[in-house]
Design a protein around this motif. Structure first.
Motif, mmCIF file in Angstrom:
data_model
loop_
_atom_site.group_PDB
_atom_site.id
_atom_site.type_symbol
_atom_site.label_atom_id
_atom_site.label_comp_id
_atom_site.label_asym_id
_atom_site.label_seq_id
_atom_site.Cartn_x
_atom_site.Cartn_y
_atom_site.Cartn_z
ATOM 1 N N ARG A 1 0.952 -1.077 -0.002
ATOM 2 C CA ARG A 1 -0.076 -0.094 -0.053
ATOM 3 C C ARG A 1 0.769 1.180 0.053
ATOM 4 O O ARG A 1 1.749 1.306 0.716
ATOM 5 C CB ARG A 1 -0.932 -0.020 1.061
ATOM 6 N N THR B 1 -0.577 4.466 -0.113
ATOM 7 C CA THR B 1 -1.280 5.735 0.267
ATOM 8 C C THR B 1 -1.845 5.558 1.453
ATOM 9 O O THR B 1 -2.121 4.725 2.189
ATOM 10 C CB THR B 1 -2.562 5.567 -0.917
ATOM 11 N N TYR B 2 -2.238 6.811 1.844
ATOM 12 C CA TYR B 2 -2.790 7.109 3.357
ATOM 13 C C TYR B 2 -4.343 6.737 3.014
ATOM 14 O O TYR B 2 -4.688 6.189 1.935
ATOM 15 C CB TYR B 2 -2.762 8.743 3.310
ATOM 16 N N ASN B 3 -5.157 6.542 4.183
ATOM 17 C CA ASN B 3 -6.402 6.214 4.163
ATOM 18 C C ASN B 3 -7.164 6.915 3.520
ATOM 19 O O ASN B 3 -8.137 6.686 2.714
ATOM 20 C CB ASN B 3 -7.053 6.045 5.356
ATOM 21 N N ASN B 4 -6.977 8.293 3.125
ATOM 22 C CA ASN B 4 -7.841 9.234 2.230
ATOM 23 C C ASN B 4 -7.680 9.194 0.985
ATOM 24 O O ASN B 4 -7.967 9.797 -0.053
ATOM 25 C CB ASN B 4 -7.651 10.778 2.782
ATOM 26 N N GLY B 5 -6.618 7.922 0.357
ATOM 27 C CA GLY B 5 -6.185 8.041 -0.918
ATOM 28 C C GLY B 5 -5.049 8.880 -1.442
ATOM 29 O O GLY B 5 -4.356 8.576 -2.283
ATOM 30 N N GLN B 6 -4.779 9.671 -0.627
ATOM 31 C CA GLN B 6 -3.292 10.415 -1.181
ATOM 32 C C GLN B 6 -2.079 9.729 -0.943
ATOM 33 O O GLN B 6 -1.766 8.833 0.132
ATOM 34 C CB GLN B 6 -3.179 11.706 0.193
ATOM 35 N N SER B 7 -1.399 9.887 -2.040
ATOM 36 C CA SER B 7 0.006 8.899 -2.216
ATOM 37 C C SER B 7 1.015 9.268 -1.219
ATOM 38 O O SER B 7 1.062 10.617 -0.675
ATOM 39 C CB SER B 7 0.628 9.229 -3.452
#
Length: 116
Positions: free
Chosen positions: A42, A44-50
């Motif tokens: 993975r 990305t962060y939980n918010n989808g930001q790389s």
């Protein structure tokens, strides 16, 4: 050309896509796409930001052969180096290199997919 990958999200995405496209092209030639998970780690962060740190810029796992590859781009690297690590998912090949090594990193990925 890709030197601003750590500060420019667009450049970073181009680098990620470069590796993914090369990987898909190689595994498509052998019709064994179902054996692979990519990206495996993975990024990305939980918010989808790389994460945007290029550790890894690309990763994949072959469950059938119990092997993993993780490619890391480091701005201070100008040569390719490798390390190996036993994990619960199989042997992980960790490849380090700089932006100047992109062709060599892509070639390493291509060779990795062809190894048993």
């Amino acid at each position: 050309m890709h030197d601003d990958y750590l500060t420019n999200p667009s450049t970073y995405m181009v680098l990620e896509q470069l590796f993914l496209d090369a990987f898909i092209k190689t595994i498509s030639e052998y019709n064994n796409q179902e054996e692979y998970t990519a990206p495996f780690y993975r990024t990305t962060y939980n918010n989808g930001q790389s994460f945007g740190d290029a550790n890894p810029i690309f990763s994949a796992r072959n469950a059938k052969r119990k092997k993993i590859i993780r490619i890391i781009i480091d701005e201070d690297e100008n040569e390719i180096s490798t390390a190996y690590k036993n994990t619960e998912h199989g042997v992980e090949t960790i490849v380090f290199g700089g932006v100047s090594n992109l062709p060599e990193l892509i070639a390493f990925l291509d060779n990795w997919t062809k190894q048993p």
